[in-house]
Design a protein around this motif. Structure first.
Motif: not given
Length: 300
Positions: A15-43
């Motif tokens: 359960l802990a392993g699954a939880g940490w992997m899901v948290l990693a996925g959430i962190a990466f998803a937020i990171l991708n949003v920030i990266t796309q916002w910086l590069t696509m929206k803010l150029a």
């Protein structure tokens, strides 16, 4: 005295392993949003974006470097480490440039082709036997990628190939890492990556249009650096507390997580063909994982 049964402990670790992997996925998803916002929206220039993200990640990693020490970099294979990190760095640049050009869901689905490049590379460069099952899964995965890319469509742009390029480069880097795991300490492999990645990204940024973040962009890059470290740390915890073959399927949640993030922040609505292509890539990846588990059990 209360004692935890082996079965209960096993379930707890799973359960802990699954939880940490899901948290990693959430962190990466937020990171991708920030990266796309910086590069696509803010150029913000892609090469500079990659540099600042990992520069701040390095800053947040200093406590680890202090604990391990630069002496961990002692190795008999410096060039192998350098090439590995260089490939990873170019992969980061291709990924960030891809996020500046294509929607999150498309980029994340295409980068999931990385395991197939690893299979091909293992056959070509490490001499590993691929076998019919691996070849079939690889073919299905690439068919899925072509369905998502639709190179025959008028809407196709060459920028859509950047996530594929990042998957290829990261796959090559992973192959070199695999060749090092049997002859180097984990600390050595990690420290070389941390120490070299930022300077290489800095050189690439200087060769392009180097930009310095200010105001809100600076805040977003600090957050991106923190999320990068957190996501990698969560991944490490996941693989530490549970078997990699168990937690790996939870990593595939990154596709729906990134689709959701793209919809919430950018209003992206994936077309129907995404799901067919993504299903083929995901199914091929799961098939490969299950096939490898059977091979390991048979070999044991």
């Amino acid at each position: 005295m209360n004692q935890t049964s082996p079965l209960t402990a096993s379930k707890s670790r799973a359960l802990a392993g699954a939880g940490w992997m899901v948290l990693a996925g959430i962190a990466f998803a937020i990171l991708n949003v920030i990266t796309q916002w910086l590069t696509m929206k803010l150029a913000f220039p892609s090469a500079s974006a990659a540099f600042w993200q990992y520069a701040f990640a390095l800053l947040f990693s200093l406590p680890f470097l202090k604990k391990v020490g630069l002496s961990a970099m002692r190795t008999s294979y410096p060039w192998r480490h350098a090439v590995r990190v260089a490939l990873a760095s170019f992969g980061v640049l291709a990924w960030v440039a891809g996020l500046a050009s294509v929607q999150i869901w498309q980029a994340i689905a295409l980068v999931m082709t990385s395991p197939f490049f690893i299979i091909l590379g293992a056959r070509l460069f490490l001499g590993e036997r691929v076998g019919t099952a691996r070849w079939a899964a690889t073919a299905v995965g690439f068919i899925g990628a072509m369905i998502i890319l639709q190179p025959w469509s008028d809407a196709f742009t060459w920028a859509a190939l950047l996530p594929i390029l990042s998957a290829l480069l990261w796959g090559a880097s992973s192959l070199i890492t695999k060749s090092l795991t049997g002859i180097e300490r984990p600390e050595t492999i990690t420290v070389w990556l941390l120490v070299l990645l930022t300077p290489i990204n800095g050189g690439l940024a200087l060769a392009a249009d180097f930009a310095i973040p200010t105001g809100m962009t600076l805040v977003l890059f600090v957050l991106a650096g923190l999320l990068t470290v957190m996501a990698q740390y969560f991944l490490t915890l996941a693989y530490t507390v549970a078997d990699a073959t168990y937690v790996q399927p939870f990593d595939d949640l990154k596709l729906p997580l990134n689709v959701l993030a793209g919809w919430l922040f950018f209003g992206y609505a994936p077309a129907g063909y995404l799901w067919l292509g993504a299903f083929l890539i995901l199914g091929a990846s799961i098939f490969i994982m299950q096939n490898e588990m059977k091979r390991e059990r048979a070999g044991g």
